[in-house]
Scaffold this motif. Sequence first.
Motif, short mmCIF file in Angstrom:
data_model
loop_
_atom_site.label_atom_id
_atom_site.label_comp_id
_atom_site.label_asym_id
_atom_site.label_seq_id
_atom_site.Cartn_x
_atom_site.Cartn_y
_atom_site.Cartn_z
N VAL A 170 -5.62 6.90 -6.92
CA VAL A 170 -5.25 6.27 -6.73
C VAL A 170 -6.15 5.14 -7.94
N ARG A 171 -6.74 5.80 -8.39
CA ARG A 171 -7.11 4.43 -9.85
C ARG A 171 -6.37 4.77 -10.39
N ARG A 172 -5.29 5.77 -10.85
CA ARG A 172 -4.25 5.94 -11.85
C ARG A 172 -3.14 4.76 -11.17
N LEU A 173 -3.31 4.72 -10.01
CA LEU A 173 -1.83 3.58 -9.68
C LEU A 173 -2.86 2.33 -10.03
N LYS A 174 -3.49 1.99 -9.58
CA LYS A 174 -4.37 0.49 -9.67
C LYS A 174 -3.43 0.37 -11.42
N ALA A 175 -4.61 1.37 -12.06
CA ALA A 175 -4.31 1.17 -13.62
C ALA A 175 -2.73 0.98 -14.23
N GLY A 176 -2.15 1.29 -13.27
CA GLY A 176 -0.17 0.79 -12.83
C GLY A 176 -0.06 2.29 -13.89
N ARG B 212 2.93 3.24 -1.94
CA ARG B 212 2.60 4.11 -3.40
C ARG B 212 1.06 4.64 -2.77
N TYR B 213 0.02 4.33 -2.47
CA TYR B 213 -1.59 4.71 -2.52
C TYR B 213 -0.83 5.67 -0.90
N LYS C 246 1.88 -1.05 0.50
CA LYS C 246 -0.43 0.05 0.11
C LYS C 246 0.87 0.99 -0.19
#
Length: 170
Positions: free
Chosen positions: A152-158, A92-93, A90
């Motif tokens: 967070v969405r951007r991080l989850k998308a890699g 990076r988030y 977690k």
Amino acid sequence: MLGLTTLGIIHTAISLVALAAAIVALARDKQIATGNTVGKVYLYATILTCLTGFGIFQHGGFGKPHMLGIITLVVLAVAVQASRGGFGGKSRYVEVVSYSLTVFFHMIPAVTETTTRLPLGAPLLPNAEAPELQTAAGVMFLIFLVGAVLQVRRLKAGRGGAPGGLHTVA
């Protein structure tokens, strides 16, 4: 100038550097990360903003602005620890959201001081307790939340890179 002491002028100048770095980082990288120069400028300018703020006692003794400075330093410490992988998967988030939270913290005194000092001779608001400032803080918090969700969405998308901001941005 605007009722500022020499320390107040220095504090304000440093905080403007921090906010400019935040704007550049968020516009360019969609996040603040200390793996690049802009992120480092943001981090160090924010620390200096907090430290210089501790010497300003315009409204008497230790108060809400000083507490906000302490909270900001704690959140910065969390962000730095996260940039080093201190929160496992977690990290990076935690890092990205923590740095963004400190931008929100910057905006509270920025809006308060601006609206209670300008325009000269007839400020928009009478004092730091004006109800309009609570509304402004609420709006700024909603902007922070939307930004944090997008990050967070951007991080989850890699598309957010590795810990510590050592990454390439898509």
